[in-house]
Enzyme design. Sequence first.
Site, PDB file in Angstrom:
ATOM      1  N   ASP A 202       0.835  -1.199   0.000  1.00  0.00           N
ATOM      2  CA  ASP A 202       0.000   0.000   0.000  1.00  0.00           C
ATOM      3  C   ASP A 202       0.876   1.258   0.000  1.00  0.00           C
ATOM      4  O   ASP A 202       1.889   1.321   0.703  1.00  0.00           O
ATOM      5  CB  ASP A 202      -0.890  -0.028   1.247  1.00  0.00           C
ATOM      6  CG  ASP A 202      -1.899   1.098   1.290  1.00  0.00           C
ATOM      7  OD1 ASP A 202      -2.763   1.142   0.415  1.00  0.00           O
ATOM      8  OD2 ASP A 202      -1.799   1.929   2.213  1.00  0.00           O
ATOM      9  N   GLU A 258      14.822 -14.631  -0.601  1.00  0.00           N
ATOM     10  CA  GLU A 258      15.190 -15.762   0.245  1.00  0.00           C
ATOM     11  C   GLU A 258      14.184 -16.909   0.102  1.00  0.00           C
ATOM     12  O   GLU A 258      14.434 -18.027   0.572  1.00  0.00           O
ATOM     13  CB  GLU A 258      15.257 -15.337   1.711  1.00  0.00           C
ATOM     14  CG  GLU A 258      16.360 -14.322   2.027  1.00  0.00           C
ATOM     15  CD  GLU A 258      16.323 -13.912   3.490  1.00  0.00           C
ATOM     16  OE1 GLU A 258      15.803 -14.709   4.312  1.00  0.00           O
ATOM     17  OE2 GLU A 258      16.803 -12.811   3.816  1.00  0.00           O
TER      18      GLU A 258
END
Length: 529
Positions: A202, A258
């Site tokens: 957002d 990751e």
Amino acid sequence: MADGQDWWRGSVTYQIYPRSFMDADGDGIGDIKGIMDRLGHVASLGVDAIWLSPVFPSPMADMGYDVSDYLDIDPSFGTLAEFDAMVAKAHDLGLKVIIDQVLSHASDQHALFTESRQSRDNPKADWFIWADPNPDGTPPNNWLSIFGGPAWTWDSRRRQYYMHNFLKEQPDWNFHNPEVQDYLLDCVRFWLERGVDGFRLDTVNFYFHDHLLRDNAANPSDWAQDAVRPFEMQYTLFSKNRPENLGFLKRLRDLLDEYDARTMVGEVGDSHHAIDIMGQYTSGHRLHMAYSFEMLGPDFSPKHFRERIEAFFRDAPEGWPCWAFSNHDVPRHVGRWLAHGVDQDALAKQAAALLLSFEGSICIYQGEELGQVDTVLSFDELTDPEGINFWPEKTGRDGCRTPMMWEADAPNGGFSQANRTWLPVKAPQQARAVSAQGGNSVLAFYREMLALRRGTQDLRAGKTVFLDLPEPVLGFMRGENMMCIYNLSPDPVTVALPHAVTSVLDQSAQVDGAQVTLGGSGFLIGRVA
């Protein structure tokens, strides 16, 4: 369905507004169990992913975009266990799960803001943006809140102002503090560990503010002085879009890398440089995609769509856009553009064919597949602070947030068994419920068009070359063989095409080799002969 490390590239995501999707427990508010109950509908459309607007604990001053705890689920929506079950079911149905992350600001009920406001020297004192008043007691600069008034609220305990780009109940995090960045990254990791496939970020260009708190200048745009919101009268050079954002986006990308096959799309809104910012934020090792506001307004012309798409790929050749016509913050596009179409269904189908043929990734908002327009609400029915503050010139966002309609003949359209729903259900929306959508319906067309995009490599991944066709016709090639032609007017047009074409999917189209006649709101998607 979506697969592989880059599944998001060219994908289609279905936005779910949880309060309004499906209420399973009968309290008038949609919930996670309700989402689970209706995931089959979403999967049947043929989309790749769902995006959930915020479901975190919140006082709901801004309907969940004021987060008081980033590591839990609001009781009105359910529990963490139910969330985990929902993710598992979505994955079983072949759907990726993207969740909102509201990192630019928190709720004033967040425990860390409560601690921060206690004093100027506590351990969290500078985790939010605090500033001394001017000698005359006024705020430290001229920055404005999007919801009206100054972007600063006085706190009598600290005898300082705190900053909020949105409501006073939504204080902004101080991203200049590395500990704040670390904390927010840990919150993101929490959801990655729970198996979510990505994040919609957002207000991604609001993270950092100018550390010197310099005043914004006046907005030089011609329309600014007629703006309903004072915020739009400023050129927000110092309160957002700061260059430091790029470093934090790299840290976010490092975190997502990751994990396998994760993605993030950032919401980029700006009155001046939106396309430029989208390019910056998605080039290099930053966002995977930028969610654009460029097609969420009243403009409905070949020139507008062509300019926005060409500008992005010209200025950000390594970047990637996510296009949308509607979401939970703007009036639904069929209502915005209805004057340009023959009728509601024809325009809804044409808009679907147009959006789903664009190069980039796509987001569709719940109810679009039914051809819905906004619900007309009276002032006493509003919940949205934007509508309440700026009524009647700006009626707010509640009209596009009313409940999803499932059954035309059921109470509340099958959304809820409650006597009263959080926003009202009205007849024009209920008449377009899923159960009322027959064989030639808008819903049937969405499934057909989504299947075409999914099964056609040129539509999903092909490069775009626009055709020089006369107004009001928009035309372009996707890849080597797919030609897309749209009449963005209610009147018939005939155009000569550069190549003969064979129709694959069309509406009100007559093809004669390299000549096509399109009725009002007509379109043709075809293969070059």
